[in-house]
Design a protein around this motif. Sequence first.
Motif, PDB file in Angstrom:
ATOM      1  N   ARG A 124      25.094  15.661  75.347  1.00  0.00           N
ATOM      2  CA  ARG A 124      24.492  14.645  74.467  1.00  0.00           C
ATOM      3  C   ARG A 124      24.606  15.470  73.071  1.00  0.00           C
ATOM      4  N   SER A 125      24.705  16.860  73.077  1.00  0.00           N
ATOM      5  CA  SER A 125      24.397  17.452  72.164  1.00  0.00           C
ATOM      6  C   SER A 125      25.995  18.765  71.712  1.00  0.00           C
ATOM      7  N   THR A 126      27.249  18.313  72.142  1.00  0.00           N
ATOM      8  CA  THR A 126      28.442  19.104  71.786  1.00  0.00           C
ATOM      9  C   THR A 126      28.744  18.622  69.588  1.00  0.00           C
ATOM     10  N   GLU A 127      27.737  17.873  69.675  1.00  0.00           N
ATOM     11  CA  GLU A 127      27.835  17.639  67.900  1.00  0.00           C
ATOM     12  C   GLU A 127      27.384  18.557  67.573  1.00  0.00           C
ATOM     13  N   GLN A 128      26.455  18.963  67.705  1.00  0.00           N
ATOM     14  CA  GLN A 128      25.758  20.278  66.825  1.00  0.00           C
ATOM     15  C   GLN A 128      26.572  21.403  67.024  1.00  0.00           C
ATOM     16  N   ALA A 135      30.364  23.149  66.188  1.00  0.00           N
ATOM     17  CA  ALA A 135      31.642  23.393  65.920  1.00  0.00           C
ATOM     18  C   ALA A 135      32.280  23.153  66.670  1.00  0.00           C
ATOM     19  N   PRO A 136      33.380  22.892  67.743  1.00  0.00           N
ATOM     20  CA  PRO A 136      34.361  22.419  68.790  1.00  0.00           C
ATOM     21  C   PRO A 136      35.446  24.228  69.007  1.00  0.00           C
ATOM     22  N   ASN A 157      33.247  18.953  77.774  1.00  0.00           N
ATOM     23  CA  ASN A 157      31.789  19.413  76.607  1.00  0.00           C
ATOM     24  C   ASN A 157      31.462  20.547  77.330  1.00  0.00           C
ATOM     25  N   SER A 199      18.520  22.721  66.656  1.00  0.00           N
ATOM     26  CA  SER A 199      18.644  22.322  68.100  1.00  0.00           C
ATOM     27  C   SER A 199      17.675  22.590  69.278  1.00  0.00           C
TER      28      SER A 199
END
Length: 89
Positions: A38-42, A44-45, A64, A77
Motif C-alpha cells: 500500500r505504499s508504492t506511490e511514496q 519514485a519507480p 511492488n 512514510s
Amino acid sequence: MAVATSLMRAALGNQVRGIVGECGGSATCGTCHVYLDRSTEQFAPPTGDEDEMLEWTAAPRAANSRLSCQLVPTQESAELVVRVPAEQV
Ligand code: FES
C-alpha cells in the motif's frame, strides 16, 4: 527509525530478519529485496541499476518489488509497510 536512512540500513540496524544487504546498498546484490504494501506511490519507480537488479532477486519480482537499499523514507512514510521475501539468496 531515523529519517534519511535507507530502509535496508534501518532494517539491519534493527535486526530485521530476511534483509541481508550484502553489497552495502549499491543495488548490485538484490539481497535487500522487499515487497511494498500500500505504499508504492511514496517512492519514485525503480530505474537503472535497481530496475535491472530486481530481475535477479532470489524471490520472484512483483509489481511492488523494491530494493530496500534504494528507499529512503521521509516523515510522510511513517506508516510504511513492507514484506520480506521468503528467500534473499
Ligand atoms: Fe545490495 Fe540492496 S543491499 S542491492
